[in-house]
Design an enzyme around this catalytic site. Structure first.
Site, PDB file in Angstrom:
ATOM      1  N   HIS A 210       0.866  -1.186   0.000  1.00 44.33           N
ATOM      2  CA  HIS A 210       0.000   0.000   0.000  1.00 44.33           C
ATOM      3  C   HIS A 210       0.898   1.230   0.000  1.00 44.33           C
ATOM      4  O   HIS A 210       1.857   1.298   0.770  1.00 44.33           O
ATOM      5  CB  HIS A 210      -0.904   0.003   1.238  1.00 44.33           C
ATOM      6  CG  HIS A 210      -2.073   0.938   1.104  1.00 44.33           C
ATOM      7  ND1 HIS A 210      -1.923   2.305   1.099  1.00 44.33           N
ATOM      8  CD2 HIS A 210      -3.399   0.698   0.945  1.00 44.33           C
ATOM      9  CE1 HIS A 210      -3.121   2.864   0.954  1.00 44.33           C
ATOM     10  NE2 HIS A 210      -4.031   1.912   0.843  1.00 44.33           N
ATOM     11  N   ARG A 226      -6.896   9.732  -0.612  1.00 43.96           N
ATOM     12  CA  ARG A 226      -6.610  10.187  -1.977  1.00 43.96           C
ATOM     13  C   ARG A 226      -7.909  10.278  -2.773  1.00 43.96           C
ATOM     14  O   ARG A 226      -8.067  11.129  -3.635  1.00 43.96           O
ATOM     15  CB  ARG A 226      -5.609   9.242  -2.646  1.00 43.96           C
ATOM     16  CG  ARG A 226      -4.193   9.533  -2.205  1.00 43.96           C
ATOM     17  CD  ARG A 226      -3.199   8.503  -2.704  1.00 43.96           C
ATOM     18  NE  ARG A 226      -3.366   7.229  -2.018  1.00 43.96           N
ATOM     19  CZ  ARG A 226      -3.426   6.050  -2.623  1.00 43.96           C
ATOM     20  NH1 ARG A 226      -3.327   5.971  -3.919  1.00 43.96           N
ATOM     21  NH2 ARG A 226      -3.587   4.942  -1.918  1.00 43.96           N
TER      22      ARG A 226
END
Ligand SMILES: Cc1cc2nc3c(=O)[nH]c(=O)nc-3n(C[C@H](O)[C@H](O)[C@H](O)COP(=O)(O)OP(=O)(O)OC[C@H]3O[C@@H](n4cnc5c(N)ncnc54)[C@H](O)[C@@H]3O)c2cc1C
Length: 543
Positions: A210, A226
């Site tokens: 990740h 995000r």
């Protein structure tokens, strides 16, 4: 979800942590489902297949995506408090690699809310819970699973349970890496136990990293950050994703964003100490408080940063286990009587790279299917005898203990070997991979295995002897690591999360294949497995 499909009185759940502490509770971002009129199941499937770098089995992807909206509504009826739009519809947000904002969420506590709801339903259905019962082995008689052996930690004793069908939903093997977002208990137990019992594993070399984990602790900062518009910046303040995924930018899939950050670090454009910044300051305090409250809290508590005003230091770390126990779309493994679902399984919906929001979905869709299949199979199969396998297990168990070993040395050795293993994997089988490094890793793992086998183990001391659990978990990690490293060395191409600097291209001619692994006395035996294509032919993966 699986247990709720079985008629009352015919199912039990055993778990090594209390059910509400399962890793699913840490999931923040959400569950993908094509719910909006402008979205489609085909669009969800196409994004998943492209995200998988064409290694997913397309019939399994179609099954997951087409059952997704119905499962989300079923969870809604069971009591899940989804976040809602002003018009009262289930709200959806964008996660990486999706062409539509299709992740249903409950603020940034999606996994927590669904886990709690399913737990309440289990209590309501009066399903017995065997808590802190650690699965150690499956009982296999006449090539069929006949039950399971547990270490009952609170009682400090072995237990056997005879069963017509066992469903493993034991989560991933992330802790084979030193830097991981996973809890310390994600040690691949079910994967290793089924492998020892003769089941086929597939695609273990595909390990997801990740991109945004807190530097140092590797606590996950959800992709939702995000999705809500966060930017990634290097030490010069540049939004560097433009160099790697011009259109998708920060919302490119995880493998691409992780490699982008690792490249910035490698090429000297990151902060000293090896990290970049996640910048959410432009979102404003209100949006952050409403949509990312947990992210704000985690950043405050674990990094001392208020994301409304300051940028957050992040680095990539292991996050998800794409490979697992090979199953069909009903959860059936290659071993009669054994089913698997969730992160420990590989029904092959994620292929070489999982999209955010598809794993929680996988657990509920295929958990539900495995439960239904188990209910049918159990009524046909009935319970088998397990005398011989139980006797074999007992001999092996007794032969491990050495009363001359002292507890302290025991614990010290386990900690030392686990640290050595996880550091080898992080250093040599990480985001970027190369043949010489992986061969060295395979050699290191072999040596660590030898040392593990020769460890004397002090006999059980009674209730809550965690030392024994640590010993068993290390054995599982070693088995899994051997298959991850061996599969990665064998696959001489780059696909999804598996990136080889010595073979930087995808090679469909040779490697549009799954990696199947079976256990032999000499280590894993690997074999190619056919990828089931469908409507979508492989093409270049550009974002
Ligand atoms: C921090 C974080 C955030 C995430 N966010 C998202 C997201 O937003 N969306 C998404 O789709 N995915 C997300 N994921 C991935 C997703 O959460 C997991 O893949 C998924 O929850 C796995 O569920 P599971 O039921 O397979 O396993 P888990 O939830 O890990 O449960 C495993 C269970 O098996 C039991 N168990 C394990 N070994 C044994 C043993 N030997 N004996 C007895 N019991 C055992 C454990 O006690 C536990 O109850 C995230 C993952 C992490 C780590």
């Amino acid at each position: 979800m699986a247990a709720l499909q079985v008629p009352p009185g015919r199912v039990m759940i055993a778990t090594k942590v209390y059910p509400t502490q399962s890793h699913s509770g840490a999931a923040q971002g959400g569950f993908n489902a094509a719910m909006a009129e402008a979205d489609s199941v085909e669009g969800h499937a196409a994004d998943t297949i492209k995200g998988s770098d064409y290694l997913a089995d397309q019939d399994a992807v179609d099954t997951m995506c087409s059952e997704a909206p119905e499962v989300i509504l079923q969870l809604d009826r069971l009591g899940v408090m989804w976040s809602r739009t002003g018009a009262g519809r289930i709200a959806q947000r964008a996660l990486g690699g999706s062409s539509y904002a299709r992740a249903c969420y409950a603020a940034d506590m999606s996994g927590h809310v669904v886990l709690q709801t399913l737990y309440e339903q289990v209590l309501r259905a009066d399903i017995p819970l065997l808590v802190e019962w650690h699965l150690l082995a499956l009982l296999v008689e006449d090539e069929r699973v006949a039950g399971a052996v547990f270490w009952d930690l609170p009682a400090g004793r072995l237990r056997t349970v005879r069963a017509a069908v066992v469903i493993l939903a034991t989560g991933g093997y992330g802790r084979v890496y030193a830097k991981s977002t996973n809890g310390l208990g994600s040690t691949g137990d079910g994967v290793a136990i089924s492998y020892r019992a003769g089941a086929v594993l597939s695609d273990l070399e595909f390990v997801q990293f990740h991109p945004t984990t807190l530097v140092g602790t590797n606590i996950l900062i959800s992709e939702g950050a995000r999705g809500e518009g966060g930017y990634l910046r290097n030490a010069a303040g540049e939004r560097f994703m433009a160099r790697y995924a011009r259109d998708a930018m920060e919302l490119a899939p995880r493998d691409i964003v992780s490699r982008a950050i690792a490249s910035e670090i490698r090429d000297g454009r990151a902060f000293s100490g090896g990290y970049v910044h996640l910048d959410l300051t432009h979102l404003g305090s209100d949006i952050i408080e409403q949509r990312l409250p947990q992210v704000r809290k985690l950043a405050r508590v674990y990094a001392g940063v208020d994301i409304a005003h300051d940028q957050l230091p992040v680095e990539p770390a292991q996050h998800y286990s794409m490979g697992g126990i090979r199953t069909d779309v009903s959860g059936q493994t290659s071993l009669p009587g054994l089913l698997a679902a969730g992160e420990c399984a590989n029904v092959s919906v994620h292929g070489a790279n999982r999209l955010g929001g598809n794993s929680l979905l996988e657990t509920v869709v295929f958990g539900r299917r495995a439960g239904r299949r188990a209910a049918d199979a159990a009524s046909q199969l009935g319970r088998a005898e397990a005398k011989q396998s139980w006797a074999r297990f007992g001999d092996d168990w007794n032969s491990r203990f050495d009363p001359r070993t002292d507890l302290q040395r025991d614990a010290h050795n386990v900690v030392r070997l686990r640290r050595a293993l996880t550091e080898v994997m992080t250093r040599r089988v990480g985001v970027f991979r190369r043949a010489d490094e992986m061969s060295a890793a395979a050699g290191d793992i072999r040596m660590l295995r030898e040392e593990y086998r020769s460890l004397g183990v002090a006999p059980p001391t009674g209730p809550f002897d965690y030392r024994l659990i640590a010993h068993w978990e290390l054995g599982f990690l070693l088995d899994v690591a051997e298959v991850v490293a061996g599969g990665a060395l064998r696959r001489t191409e780059s696909r999804g999360a598996h990136f080889r600097t010595d073979h930087p291209r995808r090679d469909d001619r040779r490697w549009l294949q799954h990696t199947f692994a079976r256990r032999t006395p000499d280590g894993p035996q690997f074999q190619d497995g056919e990828v089931r294509l469908g409507r979508l032919a492989p093409e270049a993966r550009v974002y």
